[in-house]
Design a protein around this motif. Structure first.
Motif, PDB file in Angstrom:
ATOM      1  N   ILE A 133       0.444  -1.149   0.183  1.00 58.68           N
ATOM      2  CA  ILE A 133       0.013   0.318   0.169  1.00 58.68           C
ATOM      3  C   ILE A 133       0.906   1.356   0.136  1.00 58.68           C
ATOM      4  O   ILE A 133       1.995   1.264   0.768  1.00 58.68           O
ATOM      5  CB  ILE A 133      -1.188   0.006   1.370  1.00 58.68           C
ATOM      6  N   TRP A 134       0.685   2.142  -0.770  1.00 59.08           N
ATOM      7  CA  TRP A 134       1.608   3.283  -0.544  1.00 59.08           C
ATOM      8  C   TRP A 134       0.994   4.761  -0.467  1.00 59.08           C
ATOM      9  O   TRP A 134      -0.079   4.790  -0.614  1.00 59.08           O
ATOM     10  CB  TRP A 134       1.893   3.749  -2.270  1.00 59.08           C
ATOM     11  N   VAL A 135       0.952   4.827   0.779  1.00 65.99           N
ATOM     12  CA  VAL A 135       0.051   6.566   1.328  1.00 65.99           C
ATOM     13  C   VAL A 135       1.114   7.544   1.616  1.00 65.99           C
ATOM     14  O   VAL A 135       2.055   7.801   1.915  1.00 65.99           O
ATOM     15  CB  VAL A 135       0.428   5.887   2.853  1.00 65.99           C
ATOM     16  N   PHE A 136       0.862   8.327   0.465  1.00 68.79           N
ATOM     17  CA  PHE A 136       1.103   9.583   0.212  1.00 68.79           C
ATOM     18  C   PHE A 136       0.913  10.488   1.549  1.00 68.79           C
ATOM     19  O   PHE A 136      -0.422  10.654   1.773  1.00 68.79           O
ATOM     20  CB  PHE A 136       0.266   9.962  -1.413  1.00 68.79           C
ATOM     21  N   GLY A 137       1.555  11.151   1.953  1.00 73.65           N
ATOM     22  CA  GLY A 137       1.293  12.155   3.511  1.00 73.65           C
ATOM     23  C   GLY A 137       0.968  11.557   4.259  1.00 73.65           C
ATOM     24  O   GLY A 137       0.513  11.472   5.461  1.00 73.65           O
ATOM     25  N   GLY A 138       2.497   9.893   4.503  1.00 74.94           N
ATOM     26  CA  GLY A 138       1.769   9.474   5.252  1.00 74.94           C
ATOM     27  C   GLY A 138       2.711  10.179   6.909  1.00 74.94           C
ATOM     28  O   GLY A 138       2.941   9.506   7.929  1.00 74.94           O
ATOM     29  N   ALA A 139       3.812  10.774   6.799  1.00 76.61           N
ATOM     30  CA  ALA A 139       4.058  11.888   7.740  1.00 76.61           C
ATOM     31  C   ALA A 139       3.389  11.500   8.895  1.00 76.61           C
ATOM     32  O   ALA A 139       3.903  13.139   9.130  1.00 76.61           O
ATOM     33  CB  ALA A 139       5.575  11.571   7.719  1.00 76.61           C
ATOM     34  N   GLY A 140       2.128  12.590   7.915  1.00 70.72           N
ATOM     35  CA  GLY A 140       1.463  14.172   8.979  1.00 70.72           C
ATOM     36  C   GLY A 140       0.659  13.243   9.809  1.00 70.72           C
ATOM     37  O   GLY A 140       0.855  12.192  10.021  1.00 70.72           O
TER      38      GLY A 140
ATOM     39  N   CYS B 130       5.982   4.549   2.231  1.00 70.18           N
ATOM     40  CA  CYS B 130       4.976   5.909   3.263  1.00 70.18           C
ATOM     41  C   CYS B 130       6.164   7.349   2.763  1.00 70.18           C
ATOM     42  O   CYS B 130       7.321   7.231   2.282  1.00 70.18           O
ATOM     43  CB  CYS B 130       5.589   6.107   4.571  1.00 70.18           C
ATOM     44  N   VAL B 131       5.003   7.736   2.090  1.00 73.74           N
ATOM     45  CA  VAL B 131       6.041   9.051   1.098  1.00 73.74           C
ATOM     46  C   VAL B 131       5.768  10.657   1.781  1.00 73.74           C
ATOM     47  O   VAL B 131       4.312  10.798   1.817  1.00 73.74           O
ATOM     48  CB  VAL B 131       5.307   8.668  -0.650  1.00 73.74           C
ATOM     49  N   ASP B 132       6.510  10.639   1.673  1.00 70.35           N
ATOM     50  CA  ASP B 132       5.778  12.731   2.578  1.00 70.35           C
ATOM     51  C   ASP B 132       7.180  13.377   1.670  1.00 70.35           C
ATOM     52  O   ASP B 132       8.104  12.592   0.748  1.00 70.35           O
ATOM     53  CB  ASP B 132       5.500  12.676   3.533  1.00 70.35           C
ATOM     54  N   LEU B 133       6.978  14.584   1.724  1.00 72.40           N
ATOM     55  CA  LEU B 133       7.852  15.783   1.766  1.00 72.40           C
ATOM     56  C   LEU B 133       8.971  16.077   1.984  1.00 72.40           C
ATOM     57  O   LEU B 133       9.991  14.840   2.924  1.00 72.40           O
ATOM     58  CB  LEU B 133       7.424  17.342   2.143  1.00 72.40           C
ATOM     59  N   ASP B 134       9.960  15.948   2.030  1.00 75.35           N
ATOM     60  CA  ASP B 134      11.342  16.225   2.089  1.00 75.35           C
ATOM     61  C   ASP B 134      11.771  14.352   2.360  1.00 75.35           C
ATOM     62  O   ASP B 134      11.906  13.686   2.041  1.00 75.35           O
ATOM     63  CB  ASP B 134      12.319  16.861   2.996  1.00 75.35           C
ATOM     64  N   ASN B 135      12.338  14.441   3.625  1.00 80.67           N
ATOM     65  CA  ASN B 135      12.916  13.949   4.490  1.00 80.67           C
ATOM     66  C   ASN B 135      11.617  12.874   5.299  1.00 80.67           C
ATOM     67  O   ASN B 135      12.136  11.998   6.267  1.00 80.67           O
ATOM     68  CB  ASN B 135      13.973  13.145   5.104  1.00 80.67           C
ATOM     69  N   ARG B 136      11.321  13.071   5.474  1.00 78.04           N
ATOM     70  CA  ARG B 136      10.201  13.285   6.521  1.00 78.04           C
ATOM     71  C   ARG B 136       9.036  11.936   6.399  1.00 78.04           C
ATOM     72  O   ARG B 136       9.215  11.773   8.092  1.00 78.04           O
ATOM     73  CB  ARG B 136       8.441  14.275   6.355  1.00 78.04           C
ATOM     74  N   ALA B 137       9.139  11.103   5.705  1.00 82.48           N
ATOM     75  CA  ALA B 137       8.939   9.596   6.016  1.00 82.48           C
ATOM     76  C   ALA B 137       9.601   8.693   6.639  1.00 82.48           C
ATOM     77  O   ALA B 137       9.444   7.473   6.977  1.00 82.48           O
ATOM     78  CB  ALA B 137       8.359   8.650   4.286  1.00 82.48           C
ATOM     79  N   ALA B 138      10.737   9.312   6.768  1.00 85.22           N
ATOM     80  CA  ALA B 138      11.609   8.557   7.560  1.00 85.22           C
ATOM     81  C   ALA B 138      11.532   8.493   9.286  1.00 85.22           C
ATOM     82  O   ALA B 138      11.900   7.572   9.826  1.00 85.22           O
ATOM     83  CB  ALA B 138      13.322   8.790   7.576  1.00 85.22           C
ATOM     84  N   SER B 139      10.937   9.495   9.262  1.00 82.94           N
ATOM     85  CA  SER B 139      10.326   9.755  10.912  1.00 82.94           C
ATOM     86  C   SER B 139       9.585   9.266  11.493  1.00 82.94           C
ATOM     87  O   SER B 139       9.592   9.072  12.571  1.00 82.94           O
ATOM     88  CB  SER B 139      11.109  11.364  11.773  1.00 82.94           C
ATOM     89  N   VAL B 140       8.819   8.859  10.684  1.00 84.77           N
ATOM     90  CA  VAL B 140       7.739   7.616  11.354  1.00 84.77           C
ATOM     91  C   VAL B 140       7.813   6.408  12.173  1.00 84.77           C
ATOM     92  O   VAL B 140       8.459   5.750  11.268  1.00 84.77           O
ATOM     93  CB  VAL B 140       6.733   7.592   9.916  1.00 84.77           C
ATOM     94  N   GLN B 141       6.905   6.431  13.063  1.00 82.37           N
ATOM     95  CA  GLN B 141       7.781   5.682  13.957  1.00 82.37           C
ATOM     96  C   GLN B 141       6.485   4.647  14.542  1.00 82.37           C
ATOM     97  O   GLN B 141       5.514   4.882  14.574  1.00 82.37           O
ATOM     98  CB  GLN B 141       7.838   6.247  15.393  1.00 82.37           C
ATOM     99  N   LEU B 142       7.087   4.132  14.405  1.00 80.70           N
ATOM    100  CA  LEU B 142       5.672   2.129  14.592  1.00 80.70           C
ATOM    101  C   LEU B 142       6.265   1.255  15.740  1.00 80.70           C
ATOM    102  O   LEU B 142       6.600   0.322  15.895  1.00 80.70           O
ATOM    103  CB  LEU B 142       5.950   1.449  13.585  1.00 80.70           C
ATOM    104  N   PRO B 143       6.124   1.846  17.315  1.00 84.32           N
ATOM    105  CA  PRO B 143       6.406   0.902  18.056  1.00 84.32           C
ATOM    106  C   PRO B 143       5.443  -0.538  18.276  1.00 84.32           C
ATOM    107  O   PRO B 143       4.778  -0.712  18.158  1.00 84.32           O
ATOM    108  CB  PRO B 143       5.548   2.215  19.284  1.00 84.32           C
TER     109      PRO B 143
END
Length: 261
Positions: free
Chosen positions: A14-21, A40-53
């Motif tokens: 599944i591709w999620v655009f705006g996934g870091a919001g 997980c796609v977002d502006l700049d490198n924001r998607a790299a910060s998405v946390q999945l505890p």
């Protein structure tokens, strides 16, 4: 025949655009719990910060794209399809807005916002949807808003808060129609397109900094509260899953009955 695990998305990309919001992160978390693999796609490198505890087995690949740069969309899609295949589903939570009062809005402002929300959203959906059509299956979930169906109440937006801007609402109304058009266009190819219209889901910063505004928002809902991000994620997972296999062209309103009075 419907599968026993029809609410699951096990192993599906599944591709999620705006996934870091704010809402995007909740969607990504829910989809990984359902077994999906996420781009997980977002502006700049924001998607790299998405946390999945507490999800050590989750597959979440971060990528960067500004969908408003529409000339970059075809190459982005081609590159990631080559890596991961045509996705089973796509979610687009991206949006644009100026936060300006209507009296201060320029023609350039209006066009820029609706380029980012409508034009770019269309190009992205068409690019991915056409590949899903060739595959013979897929589900696209776009994001509108209750303000694509109604005007904001001025009494809720006391200073320093501004009313939801007109160009935002116009764009969100366009997404509802685009959803219906794309759903009909691809219906014979088993590609579904639906959208979700959230009600009051202010992000944590707004909640913390403007408690009086949050109280006024909550008072507009018969449930007397604002929505939590996880309450958007479930409807997204449902529309992507085989549980919604005969639902297409639908605008799913998630607003705590806000629009009922």
């Amino acid at each position: 025949m419907m599968k026993d695990n029809f609410l699951q998305l096990e192993g599906q990309w599944i591709w999620v655009f705006g996934g870091a919001g704010y809402l995007g992160q909740a969607v990504v978390a829910q989809l990984t719990r359902a077994g999906a693999k996420i781009l997980c796609v977002d502006l700049d490198n924001r998607a790299a910060s998405v946390q999945l505890p507490d999800q050590p087995q989750a597959v979440v690949i971060a990528a960067s794209l500004d969908v408003a740069n529409v000339d970059e969309i075809p190459a982005f899609v081609k590159d990631h399809v080559a890596r991961y295949g045509v996705p089973a589903g796509m979610v687009n939570l991206t949006y644009a807005s100026t936060a300006k009062a209507m009296e201060d809005l320029s023609a350039e402002d209006f066009d820029k916002v609706n380029h980012g929300g409508l034009t770019a959203g269309f190009i992205l959906a068409r690019e991915v949807g056409n590949l899903m059509r060739e595959k013979g299956k897929g589900s696209i979930v776009l994001f509108s808003s209750i303000y694509g169906m109604m005007s904001p109440k001025a009494e809720v937006y006391h200073a320093p808060m501004n009313k939801n801007p007109i160009e935002y609402g116009v764009g969100k109304a366009g997404i509802i129609h685009m959803t219906k058009y794309l759903a009909v266009h691809w219906a014979g190819s088993n590609v579904r397109c639906n959208c979700i219209s959230p009600g009051p889901f202010p992000n944590p910063t707004v909640q913390a900094q403007h408690p009086e505004f949050i109280a006024r928002l909550a008072g507009q809902s018969p449930m007397n509260r604002i929505g939590m991000a996880a309450e958007i994620a479930g409807p997204v997972a449902f529309l992507l899953s085989d549980a919604a296999s005969y639902i297409t062209g639908h605008n799913l309103v998630v607003d705590g009955a806000w629009g009922c009075w």
